[in-house]
Design a protein around this motif. Structure first.
Motif, short mmCIF file in Angstrom:
data_model
loop_
_atom_site.label_atom_id
_atom_site.label_comp_id
_atom_site.label_asym_id
_atom_site.label_seq_id
_atom_site.Cartn_x
_atom_site.Cartn_y
_atom_site.Cartn_z
N ILE A 201 0.75 -1.08 0.07
CA ILE A 201 0.05 0.13 0.03
C ILE A 201 1.15 1.52 0.18
O ILE A 201 0.83 2.03 -0.83
N LEU A 202 1.35 1.67 0.65
CA LEU A 202 3.38 2.27 0.88
C LEU A 202 4.01 2.22 -0.37
O LEU A 202 3.98 3.62 -0.77
N PHE A 203 4.02 1.74 -0.77
CA PHE A 203 4.64 1.44 -2.20
C PHE A 203 3.54 1.76 -3.33
O PHE A 203 4.15 2.93 -4.52
N PRO B 198 1.71 9.51 -8.39
CA PRO B 198 1.17 10.07 -8.24
C PRO B 198 -0.12 10.77 -8.45
O PRO B 198 -0.46 11.64 -7.36
N THR B 199 -1.19 10.13 -9.09
CA THR B 199 -2.74 10.40 -8.71
C THR B 199 -3.14 9.77 -7.10
O THR B 199 -4.48 10.41 -7.28
N LEU B 200 -2.26 9.10 -6.84
CA LEU B 200 -2.74 8.94 -5.65
C LEU B 200 -2.78 10.26 -4.08
O LEU B 200 -2.27 9.74 -3.46
N HIS B 201 -1.68 11.63 -5.12
CA HIS B 201 -1.17 11.99 -4.05
C HIS B 201 -2.35 12.77 -3.37
O HIS B 201 -2.31 14.23 -3.49
N GLU B 202 -2.91 12.22 -3.37
CA GLU B 202 -4.41 13.05 -2.30
C GLU B 202 -4.66 12.88 -0.82
O GLU B 202 -4.40 11.98 -0.43
N PRO B 203 -5.18 13.74 -0.33
CA PRO B 203 -5.67 13.84 1.51
C PRO B 203 -5.67 11.79 1.45
O PRO B 203 -5.56 11.71 2.53
N MET B 204 -6.68 11.64 0.69
CA MET B 204 -7.97 10.37 1.61
C MET B 204 -6.72 9.46 1.17
O MET B 204 -6.20 8.37 2.65
N TYR B 205 -5.84 9.06 0.44
CA TYR B 205 -4.74 7.99 0.55
C TYR B 205 -3.89 8.38 1.56
O TYR B 205 -2.32 7.60 2.15
N MET C 40 -0.78 7.08 6.33
CA MET C 40 -0.65 7.06 7.44
C MET C 40 -0.92 6.13 8.51
O MET C 40 0.03 5.43 9.07
N LEU C 41 -1.61 5.44 8.34
CA LEU C 41 -2.44 3.83 8.69
C LEU C 41 -1.34 2.76 8.96
O LEU C 41 -1.89 2.34 9.59
N ALA C 42 -1.32 2.59 7.67
CA ALA C 42 -0.25 1.80 7.02
C ALA C 42 0.87 1.90 7.20
O ALA C 42 1.66 0.62 8.45
N VAL C 43 1.50 2.57 8.10
CA VAL C 43 2.74 3.08 9.02
C VAL C 43 2.75 2.75 10.37
O VAL C 43 3.32 2.72 11.06
N LYS D 163 -11.18 1.83 -6.00
CA LYS D 163 -11.03 0.70 -7.27
C LYS D 163 -9.60 1.19 -8.02
O LYS D 163 -8.36 0.70 -8.58
N GLN D 164 -8.92 2.70 -7.59
CA GLN D 164 -8.11 3.13 -7.75
C GLN D 164 -6.75 1.60 -6.70
O GLN D 164 -5.59 1.77 -8.18
N ILE D 165 -6.87 1.55 -5.94
CA ILE D 165 -5.67 1.08 -4.88
C ILE D 165 -6.19 -0.44 -5.93
O ILE D 165 -4.45 -0.78 -6.00
N ARG D 166 -7.00 -1.11 -5.87
CA ARG D 166 -7.18 -2.38 -6.80
C ARG D 166 -6.47 -2.54 -8.28
O ARG D 166 -5.60 -3.69 -8.05
N GLY D 167 -7.20 -1.59 -8.82
CA GLY D 167 -6.14 -1.58 -10.29
C GLY D 167 -4.89 -1.52 -10.49
O GLY D 167 -4.16 -1.95 -10.97
N ARG D 168 -3.80 -0.58 -9.42
CA ARG D 168 -2.40 -0.67 -9.29
C ARG D 168 -2.30 -1.42 -8.81
O ARG D 168 -1.09 -1.91 -8.96
#
Length: 314
Positions: free
Chosen positions: A47-49, A55-62, A67-70, A299-304
């Motif tokens: 998830i962190l990687f 760059p499309t995931l550099h949004e507040p939600m992600y 932070m949660l993953a860390v 969807k974004q993380i699943r696709g990535r």
């Protein structure tokens, strides 16, 4: 008692507890724990990687998700040495300082995780209830500062607990009831007056997880009120769908916390085998399942993730 008053500690180590009377089976018991740790560490690292490299995931939600993953990686790293040390090497001894350090990191990381979940609920609240101001409120420079506040808050509130414990005199049994050093268990080993620790521990719990859970509940009440006022059923379901992953994570985290509290309060009546097993599982469940929840639901993380493993196969 005079010898106790002259000596700060009667013993130099605590003894952690594995599955009572199941020492022969420790190697087999360690296999599912190792599997859970591998899933937790690999999943959160993926998830962190993904969030860092896309760059499309550099949004507040992600960013909040990273932070949660860390924090979950931190909890896994803080708990894994003693659990696997017991089950793989039958190493039960832990020095007092190492024990105090472990309980500090476990409890402070739990407080930080609770704060991050609150930030994630705030993110969903702004996105649904005030979408026009979302970009101006949750700016990228502001998010790291919010994360730093969570870290400072968790560490500052928990730090007095091991400091108080270090000043106590320990003249009772040095055998702890679990495979990790937890504040509730360690303070019971002291022969000093533990009322300050007991009161402050309750205060810390209410100030962190108690307050956070209340604010998360209120934010979802306002989100629900806003969503129910949406005329279009499709828009209503779309708005609620963005909250499902976070809501599952919140329920998983606080259910585990409630389960741990119940075990500590009523666990003496249950089987020691079941008690120790449940405590270990409760600490591992959130870090093992949260990345799976977000990986499946987002969807974004699943696709990535699918693209990442597809590239590896080719």
């Amino acid at each position: 008692m005079s010898s106790v008053n002259e000596t700060k500690f009667q013993f130099a180590v605590f003894l952690l507890t594995g599955q009572h009377r199941q020492e022969v089976s420790h190697l087999w018991i360690s296999i599912p724990f190792c599997f859970m740790y591998v899933i937790s560490i690999v999943g959160n690292s993926v998830i962190l990687f993904i969030i860092k490299t896309d760059p499309t995931l550099h949004e507040p939600m992600y960013i909040f998700l990273s932070m949660l993953a860390v924090t979950e990686l931190g909890i896994s790293i803080a708990t894994i040495p003693t659990i696997l040390g017991i089950y793989l090497f039958n190493s039960r001894e832990i020095s007092l300082d190492a024990c105090f350090a472990q309980l500090f990191f476990i409890h402070s990381l739990q407080c930080i995780e609770s704060s991050v979940l609150l930030l994630m609920s705030f993110d969903r609240f702004i996105a649904i209830c005030n979408p026009l101001r979302y970009a101006s409120i949750l700016t990228l420079p502001r998010i790291p500062k919010m994360g730093l506040v969570c870290v400072v808050r968790g560490m500052a509130i928990i730090l007095p607990l091991p400091l108080f414990l270090h000043r106590f005199q320990y003249c009772r049994s040095n055998v702890l009831s679990h495979s990790n050093c937890l504040h509730q268990e360690v303070m019971k080993m002291a022969c000093s007056d533990i009322s300050v620790n007991s009161i402050y521990g309750l205060f810390a719990k209410l100030l962190t997880m108690g307050l956070d859970s209340l604010l998360i509940f209120l934010s979802y009440m306002m989100i629900l009120k806003k969503v129910l006022n949406i005329v279009s059923q499709a828009e209503c379901l779309r708005a609620l769908n963005t909250c499902v992953s976070h809501l599952c994570t919140v329920l998983l985290f606080y259910t585990s916390e409630i389960g741990l509290s119940v075990i500590h309060r009523f666990g003496r009546r249950s089987s020691p085998f079941l008690q120790i097993l449940l405590v270990n599982v409760y600490y591992l469940m959130p870090s093992m399942l949260n990345h799976i929840i977000y990986g499946v639901r987002t969807k974004q993380i699943r696709g990535r993730v699918l693209r990442l493993f597809t590239l590896k196969e080719t």
